[in-house]
Scaffold this active site. Structure first.
Site, short mmCIF file in Angstrom:
data_model
loop_
_atom_site.label_atom_id
_atom_site.label_comp_id
_atom_site.label_asym_id
_atom_site.label_seq_id
_atom_site.Cartn_x
_atom_site.Cartn_y
_atom_site.Cartn_z
N LYS A 230 0.86 -1.18 0.00
CA LYS A 230 0.00 0.00 0.00
C LYS A 230 0.91 1.24 0.00
CE LYS A 230 -4.39 1.06 2.23
NZ LYS A 230 -5.23 1.24 1.06
N1 PPE Z 1 -7.93 -2.00 -3.14
C1 PPE Z 1 -7.36 -0.78 -3.03
C2 PPE Z 1 -6.65 -0.21 -4.18
C3 PPE Z 1 -7.47 -0.09 -1.81
O1 PPE Z 1 -6.91 1.12 -1.70
C4 PPE Z 1 -8.20 -0.66 -0.74
C5 PPE Z 1 -8.35 0.09 0.55
C6 PPE Z 1 -8.76 -1.95 -0.91
C7 PPE Z 1 -8.60 -2.58 -2.13
C8 PPE Z 1 -9.49 -2.65 0.19
O2 PPE Z 1 -8.61 -3.10 1.21
P1 PPE Z 1 -9.09 -3.26 2.73
O3 PPE Z 1 -9.31 -1.89 3.25
O4 PPE Z 1 -7.99 -3.99 3.42
O5 PPE Z 1 -10.36 -4.05 2.70
N2 PPE Z 1 -8.47 1.50 0.39
C9 PPE Z 1 -8.24 2.36 1.54
C10 PPE Z 1 -8.04 3.80 1.13
C11 PPE Z 1 -9.24 4.58 0.76
C12 PPE Z 1 -8.95 6.08 0.58
O6 PPE Z 1 -9.70 6.72 -0.19
O7 PPE Z 1 -8.04 6.61 1.22
C13 PPE Z 1 -9.33 2.18 2.58
O8 PPE Z 1 -10.41 1.66 2.29
O9 PPE Z 1 -9.08 2.56 3.72
#
Ligand code: PPE
Length: 307
Positions: A159
């Site tokens: 990330k």
């Molecule tokens: N894909 C991406 C690209 C992503 O950034 C997230 C989280 C996910 C999948 C889902 O992962 P999880 O949160 O572990 O279920 N995105 C984060 C950032 C959002 C933002 O706008 O800042 C979040 O949901 O916290």
């Protein structure tokens, strides 16, 4: 989304006033996107505030750091204690938590290795990511003309801060075109993920989602949704999906910490099923919200108490 200030931010082990949580203009990460972050949610439960899969998120931050070759100057326990401390210091029952591992001031140039490593943990109130309405009735999605970056260009499993330019390009394109969110395809042309969410579809009662090898973030909400779905007797298949799978499915939904479980009601102007929240989506969404609020004993292990 506008941020409502709270009292304190945790910066390198100390609580500082919200307005003092600042960095120098020559902060390395500001120039090169170096660093990594997490997005975590804390929910109000009967036993007090609890962080959903808090320890897992801390572990993922360390995995991101490992991939990006950043030495975190704290242990996972110290980071976890920092998260609890900043939530308590702000007196919050529920919030969004943003640990930001960044390279600080003192070194310029593309080699990040000599740069100082800093860690900040901010918390704030964050409501429904795509709006309350979307949680109940679904959002409208556009397949992006921007591809998800190939894992051999930038590792999707980390990330990393800078890699979110890819997500932002897709999000801006979708919003400018009048949609709520984007879904990106990967370099093989298969469905990857949303700008900040993993994606699922339902067809003939079977739940399908792209596999991790499609070059997506290994989302904890995705993992939790798969577990909930299987526990509730649904078949879940991880396999490559074509954009036409999104166009001709019965239900679709996003998973993510910020987005939680948000139904998708339209993809590229094609209604998904009955163009609302489908019954299987609703079942998984309701169970998820029960789990995060500590109402379902079998999922209590996902909640790390703030104490
Ligand atoms: N894909 C991406 C690209 C992503 O950034 C997230 C989280 C996910 C999948 C889902 O992962 P999880 O949160 O572990 O279920 N995105 C984060 C950032 C959002 C933002 O706008 O800042 C979040 O949901 O916290």
């Amino acid at each position: 989304m506008p941020v409502e200030p709270v009292d304190k931010v945790w910066m390198d082990g100390k609580l500082v006033d919200w307005d003092q949580a600042r960095v120098h203009i020559l902060t390395h990460s500001l120039h090169y996107g170096s660093g990594a972050f997490e997005g975590i949610r804390c929910y109000e439960t009967k036993k007090g505030p609890a962080v959903f899969r808090g320890r897992d998120h801390v572990a993922r931050l360390f995995r991101s750091a490992q991939i990006l070759m950043i030495d975190v100057p704290f242990t996972p326990d110290e980071v976890w204690e920092g998260i609890r401390e900043v939530i308590r210091a702000n007196g919050l029952q529920s919030c969004y938590i943003r640990p930001l591992l960044y390279l600080g001031y003192g070194e310029m140039g593309l080699n990040p290795l000599p740069a100082p490593v800093n860690l900040a943990i901010a918390v704030w109130k964050w409501g429904a990511y795509l709006g309350e309405e979307a949680l109940a009735s679904g959002c409208r999605v556009k397949i992006s003309s921007w591809k998800r970056h190939d894992p051999n260009v930038i590792p999707a499993a980390a990330k990393g801060i800078g890699q979110y330019i890819n997500s932002s390009l897709a999000k801006v394109e979708a919003v400018k075109a009048g949609y709520d969110e984007a879904i990106m395809l990967n370099h093989h042309g298969y469905v990857a993920e949303g700008s900040g969410e993993n994606v699922f579809i339902v067809r003939d009662g079977v739940i399908l989602t792209p596999p991790l090898e499609s070059g997506i973030l290994e989302g904890f909400t995705r993992d939790s949704a798969i577990r909930i779905a299987r526990d509730r007797g649904y078949q879940v298949v991880e396999r490559d999906l074509l954009r036409s799978d999104l166009y001709a499915c019965d239900e679709a939904f996003f998973t993510g910490t910020a987005a939680e479980i948000t139904p998708i009601r339209e993809v590229d102007d094609r209604p998904v099923g009955a163009a609302g929240r489908g019954p299987i989506t609703k079942d998984i969404q309701e169970t998820f919200f029960g789990a995060v609020r500590g109402e379902i004993p079998e999922y209590e292990g996902w909640l790390d108490p703030v104490g």
